[in-house]
Design an enzyme around this catalytic site. Structure first.
Site, PDB file in Angstrom:
ATOM      1  N   GLN A  10       0.818  -1.201   0.000  1.00 32.72           N
ATOM      2  CA  GLN A  10       0.000   0.000   0.000  1.00 32.72           C
ATOM      3  C   GLN A  10       0.855   1.255   0.000  1.00 32.72           C
ATOM      4  O   GLN A  10       1.890   1.310   0.645  1.00 32.72           O
ATOM      5  CB  GLN A  10      -0.901  -0.017   1.240  1.00 32.72           C
ATOM      6  CG  GLN A  10      -2.109   0.856   1.111  1.00 32.72           C
ATOM      7  CD  GLN A  10      -3.227   0.414   2.034  1.00 32.72           C
ATOM      8  OE1 GLN A  10      -3.416  -0.773   2.257  1.00 32.72           O
ATOM      9  NE2 GLN A  10      -3.973   1.351   2.553  1.00 32.72           N
ATOM     10  N   SER A  90       3.958  -6.571   2.744  1.00 29.34           N
ATOM     11  CA  SER A  90       2.641  -6.476   3.360  1.00 29.34           C
ATOM     12  C   SER A  90       1.566  -6.981   2.400  1.00 29.34           C
ATOM     13  O   SER A  90       1.541  -8.162   2.065  1.00 29.34           O
ATOM     14  CB  SER A  90       2.389  -5.030   3.808  1.00 29.34           C
ATOM     15  OG  SER A  90       1.157  -4.911   4.489  1.00 29.34           O
ATOM     16  N   LEU A  91       0.694  -6.098   1.917  1.00 29.66           N
ATOM     17  CA  LEU A  91      -0.295  -6.456   0.894  1.00 29.66           C
ATOM     18  C   LEU A  91       0.347  -7.218  -0.264  1.00 29.66           C
ATOM     19  O   LEU A  91      -0.221  -8.167  -0.812  1.00 29.66           O
ATOM     20  CB  LEU A  91      -0.952  -5.175   0.368  1.00 29.66           C
ATOM     21  CG  LEU A  91      -1.578  -5.229  -1.027  1.00 29.66           C
ATOM     22  CD1 LEU A  91      -2.829  -6.069  -1.013  1.00 29.66           C
ATOM     23  CD2 LEU A  91      -1.850  -3.832  -1.527  1.00 29.66           C
ATOM     24  N   ARG A 115      -9.572  -7.814   3.581  1.00 24.59           N
ATOM     25  CA  ARG A 115      -8.467  -7.481   4.477  1.00 24.59           C
ATOM     26  C   ARG A 115      -8.419  -5.970   4.722  1.00 24.59           C
ATOM     27  O   ARG A 115      -8.255  -5.507   5.849  1.00 24.59           O
ATOM     28  CB  ARG A 115      -7.149  -7.966   3.860  1.00 24.59           C
ATOM     29  CG  ARG A 115      -5.876  -7.662   4.661  1.00 24.59           C
ATOM     30  CD  ARG A 115      -4.685  -8.234   3.897  1.00 24.59           C
ATOM     31  NE  ARG A 115      -3.405  -8.069   4.595  1.00 24.59           N
ATOM     32  CZ  ARG A 115      -2.558  -7.060   4.372  1.00 24.59           C
ATOM     33  NH1 ARG A 115      -2.868  -6.117   3.498  1.00 24.59           N
ATOM     34  NH2 ARG A 115      -1.408  -7.006   5.024  1.00 24.59           N
ATOM     35  N   HIS A 199      -0.096  -3.328  10.925  1.00 24.02           N
ATOM     36  CA  HIS A 199       0.934  -4.277  11.378  1.00 24.02           C
ATOM     37  C   HIS A 199       1.322  -4.167  12.845  1.00 24.02           C
ATOM     38  O   HIS A 199       2.293  -4.791  13.261  1.00 24.02           O
ATOM     39  CB  HIS A 199       2.182  -4.208  10.487  1.00 24.02           C
ATOM     40  CG  HIS A 199       1.931  -4.686   9.098  1.00 24.02           C
ATOM     41  ND1 HIS A 199       1.672  -6.009   8.798  1.00 24.02           N
ATOM     42  CD2 HIS A 199       1.827  -4.013   7.929  1.00 24.02           C
ATOM     43  CE1 HIS A 199       1.441  -6.122   7.505  1.00 24.02           C
ATOM     44  NE2 HIS A 199       1.506  -4.934   6.954  1.00 24.02           N
ATOM     45  N   GLN A 248       0.536 -12.111   9.874  1.00 18.95           N
ATOM     46  CA  GLN A 248       1.106 -10.936   9.200  1.00 18.95           C
ATOM     47  C   GLN A 248       0.315  -9.656   9.444  1.00 18.95           C
ATOM     48  O   GLN A 248       0.879  -8.574   9.567  1.00 18.95           O
ATOM     49  CB  GLN A 248       1.192 -11.226   7.688  1.00 18.95           C
ATOM     50  CG  GLN A 248       1.931 -10.187   6.877  1.00 18.95           C
ATOM     51  CD  GLN A 248       1.075  -9.691   5.720  1.00 18.95           C
ATOM     52  OE1 GLN A 248      -0.049  -9.280   5.886  1.00 18.95           O
ATOM     53  NE2 GLN A 248       1.652  -9.737   4.518  1.00 18.95           N
TER      54      GLN A 248
END
Length: 312
Positions: A10, A90-91, A115, A199, A248
């Site tokens: 992102q 991440s994503l 998500r 996170h 995660q």
């Protein structure tokens, strides 16, 4: 020559991303159309035409970046380039899993939309915050976050590269940590324009909801190793991967460590697959000798293809 594909997270989104690839390559257009069908609305129109504030909403940003990244992947594969190993920030880990054959594109694009919704719902807008910390040792960042956490939750959450770490948590605790880090010698400490503190442990409700959604999805063992965000280790087992995805959402992203894992495995040529060049910048700071390429439009694609023609 071992090749690693890296998939952005992102923040890399931009209105119009992927348009050139879609106009030239049927395989890219097909990915965008499959996203529209899977989601039940025209994600393509939102990506190509905006408005930007809608694209910036987490629930839209996540499927948009994944779709653009997988469209770029389809173009690379059509041109004969395939990775030996993959990682995503991440994503971007979801894009990496599609590339490794762990989940279908349709399942992934629906998952990341949910998500995004779960992550936004976990913390009311304005309650959480994130900040980028530059030019200070990671151990000091972790220590100061521990000290500031007496106020409320604040943690180091993205270990991106030497000299760049992101912290996240409750707004007042993040502001206190930023103040303390500046006093401790950080070159820069900047509050980030984000809608949620990704996170950190405040995302645990999102992780729980995501875990329930993941149980509905068919997972396969990875065809090639995927580097995990949560521990920087190589994953191929479907059950290990599923567990890592749950963890995660509320755990730090060990990006620097993950790139070092790839380097240790003999990967020295990387292609950033998707919008922007954020990961390219991180990777060059981790290893100045690494070859870093990217694909987000026709110019970057041609440059990448030309490079491989020369070395092969």
């Amino acid at each position: 020559m071992k090749i690693g594909f890296l998939f952005p997270g992102q923040g890399s989104q931009a209105v119009g991303m992927g348009r050139e690839l879609v106009e030239k390559y049927g395989v890219a257009k097909d990915i965008f159309e499959r996203a529209n069908q899977a989601l039940g609305f025209s994600l393509t129109d939102l990506i190509f035409d905006g408005p930007e504030e809608e694209l910036r909403k987490t629930t839209n940003t996540q499927p948009a970046i994944l779709t653009m990244s997988i469209a770029a992947l389809a173009v690379l594969e059509k041109e004969g380039l395939k990775p030996d190993m993959v990682a995503g920030h991440s994503l971007g880990e979801y894009s990496a899993l599609v590339a490794a054959g762990v989940v279908s594109f349709e399942d992934a694009v629906q998952l990341v939309r949910k998500r995004g919704t779960f992550m936004q719902e976990a913390v009311p807008i304005g309650k959480g915050a994130m900040a980028a910390i530059m030019g200070i040792d990671r151990d000091i960042v972790v220590d100061i976050c521990n000290q500031a956490s007496v106020i409320d939750v604040v943690q180091a959450v993205n270990f991106n590269c030497p000299g760049q770490i992101v912290i996240a948590g409750e707004l007042k605790a993040v502001e206190k940590a930023v103040e303390m880090l500046k006093e401790a010698g950080a070159k820069r400490a900047i509050m980030l324009p984000v809608s949620a503190p990704f996170h950190c442990s405040l995302m645990k409700p999102a992780a729980q909801k995501l875990g329930m959604e993941l149980e509905k999805v068919k997972f396969y063992n990875a065809r090639i190793p995927v580097v995990s965000n949560i521990n920087a280790q190589l994953m191929t087992d479907k059950d290990v991967i599923k567990g890592a995805l749950v963890e995660q959402a509320a755990s730090p992203v060990l990006w620097e460590d993950g790139i070092k894992t790839m380097l240790a495995e003999g990967v020295h040529t990387f292609i950033e697959v998707g919008p922007g060049k954020v990961l390219s910048g991180f990777t060059k700071k981790i290893d100045k000798e690494a070859t870093m390429l990217n694909i987000e439009d026709i110019a970057s694609l041609e440059k990448t293809l030309d490079y491989f023609k020369e070395v092969r």
